[in-house]
Design a protein around this motif. Structure first.
Motif, mmCIF file in Angstrom:
data_model
loop_
_atom_site.group_PDB
_atom_site.id
_atom_site.type_symbol
_atom_site.label_atom_id
_atom_site.label_comp_id
_atom_site.label_asym_id
_atom_site.label_seq_id
_atom_site.Cartn_x
_atom_site.Cartn_y
_atom_site.Cartn_z
ATOM 1 N N MET A 1 12.278 -3.240 -41.541
ATOM 2 C CA MET A 1 11.814 -4.450 -42.049
ATOM 3 C C MET A 1 11.511 -5.415 -40.959
ATOM 4 O O MET A 1 10.882 -6.389 -41.228
ATOM 5 N N SER A 2 11.925 -5.147 -40.024
ATOM 6 C CA SER A 2 11.673 -6.039 -38.942
ATOM 7 C C SER A 2 10.206 -6.048 -38.563
ATOM 8 O O SER A 2 9.717 -7.116 -38.202
ATOM 9 N N LYS A 3 9.627 -4.938 -38.625
ATOM 10 C CA LYS A 3 8.235 -4.931 -38.274
ATOM 11 C C LYS A 3 7.457 -5.653 -39.336
ATOM 12 O O LYS A 3 6.523 -6.376 -39.019
ATOM 13 N N GLU A 4 7.881 -5.421 -40.464
ATOM 14 C CA GLU A 4 7.191 -6.059 -41.550
ATOM 15 C C GLU A 4 7.469 -7.542 -41.535
ATOM 16 O O GLU A 4 6.565 -8.352 -41.761
ATOM 17 N N SER A 5 8.601 -7.886 -41.247
ATOM 18 C CA SER A 5 8.928 -9.290 -41.197
ATOM 19 C C SER A 5 8.249 -9.941 -40.025
ATOM 20 O O SER A 5 7.832 -11.105 -40.128
ATOM 21 N N ASP A 6 8.120 -9.182 -38.913
ATOM 22 C CA ASP A 6 7.395 -9.747 -37.778
ATOM 23 C C ASP A 6 5.940 -9.925 -38.155
ATOM 24 O O ASP A 6 5.305 -10.936 -37.754
ATOM 25 N N GLN A 7 5.513 -9.011 -38.814
ATOM 26 C CA GLN A 7 4.114 -9.098 -39.191
ATOM 27 C C GLN A 7 3.923 -10.204 -40.216
ATOM 28 O O GLN A 7 2.926 -10.942 -40.139
ATOM 29 N N ASN A 8 4.854 -10.369 -41.070
ATOM 30 C CA ASN A 8 4.779 -11.443 -42.043
ATOM 31 C C ASN A 8 4.880 -12.792 -41.342
ATOM 32 O O ASN A 8 4.198 -13.750 -41.718
ATOM 33 N N ILE A 9 5.739 -12.800 -40.338
ATOM 34 C CA ILE A 9 5.896 -14.068 -39.614
ATOM 35 C C ILE A 9 4.592 -14.349 -38.873
ATOM 36 O O ILE A 9 4.162 -15.501 -38.813
ATOM 37 N N LYS A 10 3.995 -13.327 -38.299
ATOM 38 C CA LYS A 10 2.751 -13.539 -37.582
ATOM 39 C C LYS A 10 1.688 -14.021 -38.558
ATOM 40 O O LYS A 10 0.929 -14.934 -38.224
ATOM 41 N N ILE A 11 1.635 -13.405 -39.673
ATOM 42 C CA ILE A 11 0.648 -13.803 -40.673
ATOM 43 C C ILE A 11 0.973 -15.213 -41.117
ATOM 44 O O ILE A 11 0.058 -16.041 -41.270
ATOM 45 N N TYR A 12 2.282 -15.440 -41.270
ATOM 46 C CA TYR A 12 2.687 -16.793 -41.677
ATOM 47 C C TYR A 12 2.268 -17.776 -40.603
ATOM 48 O O TYR A 12 1.757 -18.855 -40.900
ATOM 49 N N HIS A 13 2.473 -17.455 -39.309
ATOM 50 C CA HIS A 13 2.097 -18.339 -38.209
ATOM 51 C C HIS A 13 0.594 -18.481 -38.160
ATOM 52 O O HIS A 13 0.075 -19.608 -37.923
ATOM 53 N N GLN A 14 -0.093 -17.409 -38.386
ATOM 54 C CA GLN A 14 -1.545 -17.488 -38.378
ATOM 55 C C GLN A 14 -2.020 -18.365 -39.540
ATOM 56 O O GLN A 14 -2.948 -19.167 -39.364
ATOM 57 N N ALA A 15 -1.359 -18.182 -40.654
ATOM 58 C CA ALA A 15 -1.742 -18.997 -41.801
ATOM 59 C C ALA A 15 -1.454 -20.450 -41.510
ATOM 60 O O ALA A 15 -2.254 -21.345 -41.835
ATOM 61 N N LEU A 16 -0.302 -20.711 -40.870
ATOM 62 C CA LEU A 16 0.028 -22.097 -40.517
ATOM 63 C C LEU A 16 -0.982 -22.630 -39.510
ATOM 64 O O LEU A 16 -1.407 -23.795 -39.592
ATOM 65 N N GLN A 17 -1.364 -21.801 -38.551
ATOM 66 C CA GLN A 17 -2.334 -22.244 -37.564
ATOM 67 C C GLN A 17 -3.685 -22.498 -38.238
ATOM 68 O O GLN A 17 -4.382 -23.483 -37.915
ATOM 69 N N LEU A 18 -4.050 -21.615 -39.124
ATOM 70 C CA LEU A 18 -5.306 -21.795 -39.825
ATOM 71 C C LEU A 18 -5.253 -23.064 -40.680
ATOM 72 O O LEU A 18 -6.245 -23.828 -40.750
ATOM 73 N N MET A 19 -4.136 -23.303 -41.299
ATOM 74 C CA MET A 19 -3.986 -24.511 -42.099
ATOM 75 C C MET A 19 -4.033 -25.732 -41.192
ATOM 76 O O MET A 19 -4.624 -26.749 -41.532
ATOM 77 N N GLU A 20 -3.367 -25.575 -39.996
ATOM 78 C CA GLU A 20 -3.379 -26.707 -39.060
ATOM 79 C C GLU A 20 -4.800 -26.936 -38.569
ATOM 80 O O GLU A 20 -5.280 -28.080 -38.490
ATOM 81 N N GLN A 21 -5.516 -25.846 -38.235
ATOM 82 C CA GLN A 21 -6.898 -25.976 -37.780
ATOM 83 C C GLN A 21 -7.754 -26.554 -38.914
ATOM 84 O O GLN A 21 -8.616 -27.415 -38.683
ATOM 85 N N ASN A 22 -7.492 -26.034 -40.099
ATOM 86 C CA ASN A 22 -8.228 -26.529 -41.260
ATOM 87 C C ASN A 22 -7.945 -28.010 -41.450
ATOM 88 O O ASN A 22 -8.868 -28.796 -41.716
ATOM 89 N N SER A 23 -6.684 -28.377 -41.293
ATOM 90 C CA SER A 23 -6.303 -29.776 -41.437
ATOM 91 C C SER A 23 -6.944 -30.605 -40.330
ATOM 92 O O SER A 23 -7.443 -31.710 -40.569
ATOM 93 N N GLU A 24 -6.950 -30.069 -39.095
ATOM 94 C CA GLU A 24 -7.566 -30.801 -37.985
ATOM 95 C C GLU A 24 -9.075 -30.920 -38.207
ATOM 96 O O GLU A 24 -9.682 -31.977 -37.947
ATOM 97 N N LEU A 25 -9.711 -29.827 -38.656
ATOM 98 C CA LEU A 25 -11.153 -29.872 -38.926
ATOM 99 C C LEU A 25 -11.461 -30.856 -40.045
ATOM 100 O O LEU A 25 -12.430 -31.619 -39.982
ATOM 101 N N ARG A 26 -10.606 -30.847 -41.098
ATOM 102 C CA ARG A 26 -10.784 -31.784 -42.195
ATOM 103 C C ARG A 26 -10.609 -33.205 -41.690
ATOM 104 O O ARG A 26 -11.402 -34.090 -42.030
ATOM 105 N N ASP A 27 -9.546 -33.423 -40.842
ATOM 106 C CA ASP A 27 -9.335 -34.764 -40.282
ATOM 107 C C ASP A 27 -10.537 -35.162 -39.417
ATOM 108 O O ASP A 27 -11.006 -36.317 -39.462
ATOM 109 N N ALA A 28 -11.037 -34.235 -38.598
ATOM 110 C CA ALA A 28 -12.187 -34.539 -37.751
ATOM 111 C C ALA A 28 -13.411 -34.853 -38.618
ATOM 112 O O ALA A 28 -14.177 -35.774 -38.340
#
Length: 182
Positions: free
Chosen positions: A1-28
């Motif tokens: 599960m660790s791999k899966e959890s790492d991958q989930n965390i990465k996806i989660y981080h990517q999703a957070l980054q995408l949301m942050e980028q989306n939020s920054e783009l929306r703010d811009a």
């Protein structure tokens, strides 16, 4: 599960980054829109101020022109009153001329009558002049005749004077008898 959890965390981080980028783009995007709206609003306000100043200057110019127009209208009214007064005077003059010209026909007919009368007087004077000339010629004839009568009477006159003198001489002796008769 660790791999899966790492991958989930990465996806989660990517999703957070995408949301942050989306939020920054929306703010811009919101900032760009806000900047454009602000710039457009400022430009619009600036244009409204220029339009307001232009309208103010236009109204001020129009007001001064209206004052000049009112003065011109007053001058025109005075001129129209003067023209109206002059037209009334002209109308009165035309009526006077009409009245005077009505008398011209009477004067013309009277003038023709006077001319005819003067022509008749002229002919009468010419006839009188001819008559006076004939009388003058007759008077010259009478003068000549009287001269001849005088020439003929002069010897008679001297004869009558002689007879009168002789009668006086003859009557002298009878003067004494005259005193006797009352």
């Amino acid at each position: 599960m660790s791999k899966e959890s790492d991958q989930n965390i990465k996806i989660y981080h990517q999703a957070l980054q995408l949301m942050e980028q989306n939020s920054e783009l929306r703010d811009a995007m919101y900032r760009n829109v806000a900047d454009r709206v602000t710039l457009t609003t400022r430009f619009g306000l600036f244009m409204l101020i220029i339009i307001a100043i232009s309208i103010y200057l236009l109204l001020k110019t129009l007001n001064s022109q209206v004052v000049h127009m009112l003065e011109g209208i007053e001058t025109m009214n005075e001129s129209f009153d003067s023209v109206s007064h002059n037209m009334m005077n002209i109308q009165q003059d035309m009526q006077n001329i009409s009245t005077k010209t009505r008398n011209v026909t009477h004067i013309r007919s009277s003038t023709h009558e006077v001319a005819n009368t003067l022509q008749g007087i002229h002919f009468s004077i010419a006839n009188a002049s001819n008559s006076i000339q004939k009388i003058n010629e007759g008077m010259q004839y009478i003068d000549q005749s009287m001269y001849q009568v005088n020439q003929n009477i002069y010897p008679l006159s001297s004869n009558i004077f002689s007879i009168s003198r002789d009668m006086y001489r003859i009557s002298e002796p009878f003067d004494a008898f005259n005193s006797l008769f009352p």
